[in-house]
Design an enzyme around this catalytic site. Sequence first.
Site, short mmCIF file in Angstrom:
data_model
loop_
_atom_site.label_atom_id
_atom_site.label_comp_id
_atom_site.label_asym_id
_atom_site.label_seq_id
_atom_site.Cartn_x
_atom_site.Cartn_y
_atom_site.Cartn_z
N HIS A 222 0.88 -1.18 0.00
CA HIS A 222 0.00 0.00 0.00
C HIS A 222 0.91 1.23 0.00
O HIS A 222 1.68 1.43 -0.93
CB HIS A 222 -0.92 -0.11 1.22
CG HIS A 222 -2.06 0.86 1.28
ND1 HIS A 222 -2.42 1.69 0.25
CD2 HIS A 222 -2.94 1.14 2.29
CE1 HIS A 222 -3.46 2.42 0.60
NE2 HIS A 222 -3.80 2.12 1.85
N HIS A 261 -2.41 -2.19 -9.87
CA HIS A 261 -3.42 -1.61 -8.98
C HIS A 261 -4.65 -2.50 -8.98
O HIS A 261 -4.99 -3.07 -10.02
CB HIS A 261 -3.80 -0.19 -9.42
CG HIS A 261 -4.43 0.59 -8.33
ND1 HIS A 261 -5.78 0.50 -8.05
CD2 HIS A 261 -3.90 1.42 -7.40
CE1 HIS A 261 -6.04 1.27 -7.01
NE2 HIS A 261 -4.93 1.84 -6.60
N ASP A 312 2.44 5.60 -6.61
CA ASP A 312 3.69 5.51 -5.85
C ASP A 312 4.94 5.55 -6.73
O ASP A 312 6.04 5.70 -6.21
CB ASP A 312 3.71 4.23 -5.02
CG ASP A 312 2.91 4.39 -3.75
OD1 ASP A 312 2.92 5.50 -3.20
OD2 ASP A 312 2.27 3.42 -3.31
#
Length: 376
Positions: A222, A261, A312
């Site tokens: 995460h 994702h 990210d």
Amino acid sequence: MPEASDVQRGLEDVVALESRICFIDGRQGRLIYQGYDIRDLAARSTFEEVAYLLWYGRLPSAQQLADLKSRLSELRALPDPLARQIDALPADATPMDILRTAVSALALLEPEETKPGASSIGGAQRLTAVLPTILGHFHRRRAGKPALRPRPELSAAAYLVYALLDREPTELEAKVVDVCLILHADHELNASTFAARVTASTLSDLYSAVTSAIGTLKGPLHGGANERVMELLAEIQSVDRVEEVVKGKLARHERIMGFGHRVYKVEDPRATILREWSRRMGEEEGNLHYYELLRKVEEVVHREKGLYPNVDLYSGSVYSLLGIPPDLFTPIFAASRVAGWTAHVLEEYQDLRLIRPTAKYVGAIDLTYVPVGQRS
Ligand code: ACO
């Protein structure tokens, strides 16, 4: 009793509740906060406006925004007992663990703010204002520096840079950090927000919900992925080594952080926006090293695995160019996502139903109990 075929591992595609806060169109690559496209918000708004939007469901008027900004500035200070407590914790602790512990401790010092219900908006603002101060206090303390002077005139983004780096950002840096805060502020029922909502759904308090969320965000699948991306770049070192390193990892079935994702089947729109900011920052600093490495990593991962970048992938490159150490990347994510977590907790309190899924039992039944002295 549920059938094995009913089990949705990881709750994938399970629609758990209704929400007005955030919509992700995973096929079109769109992200919407309370009706507004993330691309517009990133280009034209500020983190404070977005926090207001998430909490109240509408954009603020000029006066409402000014009031919120001054309220957030007032709420930045650490109570002395919390500052002392942070000082007593190990200096080599990770900042995410410090953040989790500090929010939990703050609940004991501010019991009024933690009560569940609509009044939790005060607690939401308090946590959003104070998280950068907690991080700054700890980061300075581990470097042997004295506590921060308050700077109420700084925006949320500029204050975050000041708290962490003890300097004011340039205009470009403040804008980039503001964009990062906007992009990370909410993302529907991601794991940490879900954890916050589960906690709130038991009628537990807001600070407990945020403590659960911080503990969930820190995992490398995460929020922790951004830090690991920079570890990957350090390992790769140069563009001509990307093929070899990435292909080697994929052959060993290792995950490439910053890719893939659960919801997006195309490129994460936040990655599209951050890629551009990473390039602009790199050009401004005369250092396109991270940007060029990441572009090549993208090319190889997409070719080999068909995976797209997520939010990210590029955030760490931007923070590194600012001079922020890697173990503060995920805490910065938390300092933004706290706006979304708290908005979801407020929504949960308004339409509360205990979140309690069920499991398909696959263990034994009707075993005969043997007293301990008779077991082999
Ligand atoms: N690198 C390599 N392979 C991957 C990656 C990746 N980053 N992501 C998914 N895959 C592969 C898996 O190995 C799996 O392959 P297999 O079917 O051959 O075993 C397949 O894609 C499906 O993977 P799942 O883990 O089942 O997919 P899920 O929807 O659960 O994954 C997740 C989502 C956890 C984000 C995953 O893509 C991942 O681990 N990414 C790397 C970590 C990361 O960047 N996390 C940040 C996400 S954004 C955020 O939280 C802010």
